[in-house]
Design a protein around this motif. Structure first.
Motif, PDB file in Angstrom:
ATOM      1  N   LYS A   1     -65.797 102.043  54.243  1.00 18.25           N
ATOM      2  CA  LYS A   1     -64.534 102.780  54.263  1.00 18.25           C
ATOM      3  C   LYS A   1     -64.309 103.679  53.051  1.00 18.25           C
ATOM      4  O   LYS A   1     -63.457 104.562  53.098  1.00 18.25           O
ATOM      5  CB  LYS A   1     -63.369 101.799  54.397  1.00 18.25           C
ATOM      6  CG  LYS A   1     -63.394 100.976  55.673  1.00 18.25           C
ATOM      7  CD  LYS A   1     -62.214 100.030  55.713  1.00 18.25           C
ATOM      8  CE  LYS A   1     -62.227  99.191  56.977  1.00 18.25           C
ATOM      9  NZ  LYS A   1     -61.059  98.274  57.033  1.00 18.25           N
ATOM     10  N   GLU A   2     -65.037 103.450  51.965  1.00 21.71           N
ATOM     11  CA  GLU A   2     -64.831 104.252  50.755  1.00 21.71           C
ATOM     12  C   GLU A   2     -66.035 105.127  50.438  1.00 21.71           C
ATOM     13  O   GLU A   2     -66.238 105.533  49.302  1.00 21.71           O
ATOM     14  CB  GLU A   2     -64.492 103.342  49.574  1.00 21.71           C
ATOM     15  CG  GLU A   2     -63.167 102.609  49.754  1.00 21.71           C
ATOM     16  CD  GLU A   2     -62.725 101.871  48.509  1.00 21.71           C
ATOM     17  OE1 GLU A   2     -63.496 101.851  47.514  1.00 21.71           O
ATOM     18  OE2 GLU A   2     -61.619 101.302  48.511  1.00 21.71           O
TER      19      GLU A   2
ATOM     20  N   ARG B   1     -57.703 109.349  53.963  1.00 22.20           N
ATOM     21  CA  ARG B   1     -58.427 108.295  53.250  1.00 22.20           C
ATOM     22  C   ARG B   1     -59.082 108.848  51.988  1.00 22.20           C
ATOM     23  O   ARG B   1     -59.102 108.193  50.948  1.00 22.20           O
ATOM     24  CB  ARG B   1     -59.469 107.655  54.174  1.00 22.20           C
ATOM     25  CG  ARG B   1     -60.023 106.353  53.625  1.00 22.20           C
ATOM     26  CD  ARG B   1     -61.061 105.742  54.543  1.00 22.20           C
ATOM     27  NE  ARG B   1     -60.481 105.295  55.794  1.00 22.20           N
ATOM     28  CZ  ARG B   1     -61.196 104.744  56.782  1.00 22.20           C
ATOM     29  NH1 ARG B   1     -62.508 104.619  56.643  1.00 22.20           N
ATOM     30  NH2 ARG B   1     -60.614 104.355  57.883  1.00 22.20           N
TER      31      ARG B   1
ATOM     32  N   THR C   1     -56.754 109.003  49.034  1.00 23.77           N
ATOM     33  CA  THR C   1     -56.357 107.730  48.425  1.00 23.77           C
ATOM     34  C   THR C   1     -57.489 107.023  47.700  1.00 23.77           C
ATOM     35  O   THR C   1     -57.267 105.953  47.128  1.00 23.77           O
ATOM     36  CB  THR C   1     -55.784 106.774  49.495  1.00 23.77           C
ATOM     37  OG1 THR C   1     -56.823 106.465  50.455  1.00 23.77           O
ATOM     38  CG2 THR C   1     -54.624 107.414  50.227  1.00 23.77           C
TER      39      THR C   1
ATOM     40  N   THR D   1     -65.610 104.541  59.483  1.00 18.88           N
ATOM     41  CA  THR D   1     -64.227 104.186  59.828  1.00 18.88           C
ATOM     42  C   THR D   1     -63.924 102.721  59.584  1.00 18.88           C
ATOM     43  O   THR D   1     -62.863 102.383  59.030  1.00 18.88           O
ATOM     44  CB  THR D   1     -63.944 104.529  61.301  1.00 18.88           C
ATOM     45  OG1 THR D   1     -64.177 105.926  61.513  1.00 18.88           O
ATOM     46  CG2 THR D   1     -62.496 104.213  61.670  1.00 18.88           C
TER      47      THR D   1
END
Length: 219
Positions: A184-185, A210, A213, A180
Motif C-alpha cells: 500500500k505504500e 494515498r 498521505t 491497492t
C-alpha cells in the motif's frame, strides 16, 4: 491472446440474506442461451441493484476467469456453479496475471477495454456464505475485472474475447490489486497507477490521495 466464453451471464435484482438483513443485489446471474446486445452500460437483461457502487461506463462488463474455480472449491470445500461470482463473462484463461489495464479486446461485434479490477464486496461473501471471502479475494488477487465498452454490439455465448491491442504500459490487474491491498505504500506503484489514464477515474483518484498521505511526501 484470447479467452473462450464459458458462460454469458445476466440477472435481475433479487435479495440476499446476510447477517440478519435482506440485501438487494443482482449478483445471482444466470447463463444466457442466446445472443445479447452490449451497450455502453451493460448487457441487455442485466441490471445493477446498487448503482452507487456498481455499474457505469467503467463497469459495463464484469469478467471472471473459470481458472480460479477449482482453487476456491478446494480451499473452501464447496461446489461452485457458474456464475458464482456475479460475473457477466465467465472465461477460460485471461487471469489477472495476464490481463493489463487498457488492453482492448474484440467481443463478438463489440469492442471492449479493461478498465479496473473488480473490487470485492460483502455480496460475494453473502452469496457464497463465506464471511472472510473479501479478504481471501484481496490476498489472492483472484478478483476478476471490469470492461468499458468502446463499441457496442451483439455478443453470443460462443464468442471469444480476442485481443485487439495490448496496452503499452503492461500494468496487470494483479499489479493494481497488489498495490491497492498489499503493497500500500509503494510510491512508484502508486504513481504509475495515479497516472494511468486507462485506469478508471475513481481508482486513479484513490491512488492520488494515498500518495498525498505517504510519510515524507512534503520533504
Amino acid at each position: 491472446m484470447e479467452g473462450s466464453i464459458i458462460a454469458l451471464n445476466v440477472g435481475q435484482a433479487d435479495f440476499l440474506s446476510w447477517q440478519g438483513k435482506e440485501i438487494s443485489s443482482a449478483i445471482n446471474k444466470k447463463p444466457s442461451q442466446g445472443p445479447l446486445y452490449l451497450s455502453d452500460l451493460q448487457f441487455e437483461g442485466d441490471v445493477q441493484a446498487d448503482t452507487v457502487h456498481h455499474g457505469g461506463p467503467d463497469k459495463a462488463v464484469c469478467v471472471y476467469s473459470h481458472d480460479h474455480y477449482p482453487y476456491w472449491e478446494n480451499g473452501l470445500g464447496i461446489s461452485l456453479v457458474v456464475p458464482s461470482f456475479g460475473e457477466n463473462l465467465t472465461v477460460e484463461g485471461l487471469t489477472e496475471k495476464e490481463v493489463c489495464i487498457g488492453d482492448i479486446y474484440r467481443l463478438g461485434e463489440a469492442l471492449v477495454q479493461v478498465s479496473q479490477p473488480r473490487q470485492p464486496c460483502f455480496k460475494v461473501a453473502a452469496k457464497l456464505n463465506q464471511p472472510l471471502m473479501v479478504k481471501y479475494i484481496q490476498d489472492t488477487s483472484y478478483s476478476g475485472y471490469y470492461l468499458r465498452v468502446l463499441k457496442e454490439g451483439i455478443v453470443r455465448p460462443e464468442d471469444k474475447l480476442v485481443i485487439e491491442k495490448k496496452h503499452h504500459g503492461g500494468i496487470t490487474v494483479e499489479f493494481v490489486n497488489r498495490i491497492t491491498y498489499i503493497d500500500k505504500e509503494n510510491r512508484e506503484g502508486l504513481t504509475l497507477l495515479a497516472n494511468l489514464v486507462e485506469l478508471a477515474e475513481g481508482w486513479r483518484s484513490a491512488m492520488k490521495k494515498r500518495l498525498e498521505t505517504l510519510p515524507g511526501q512534503n520533504l
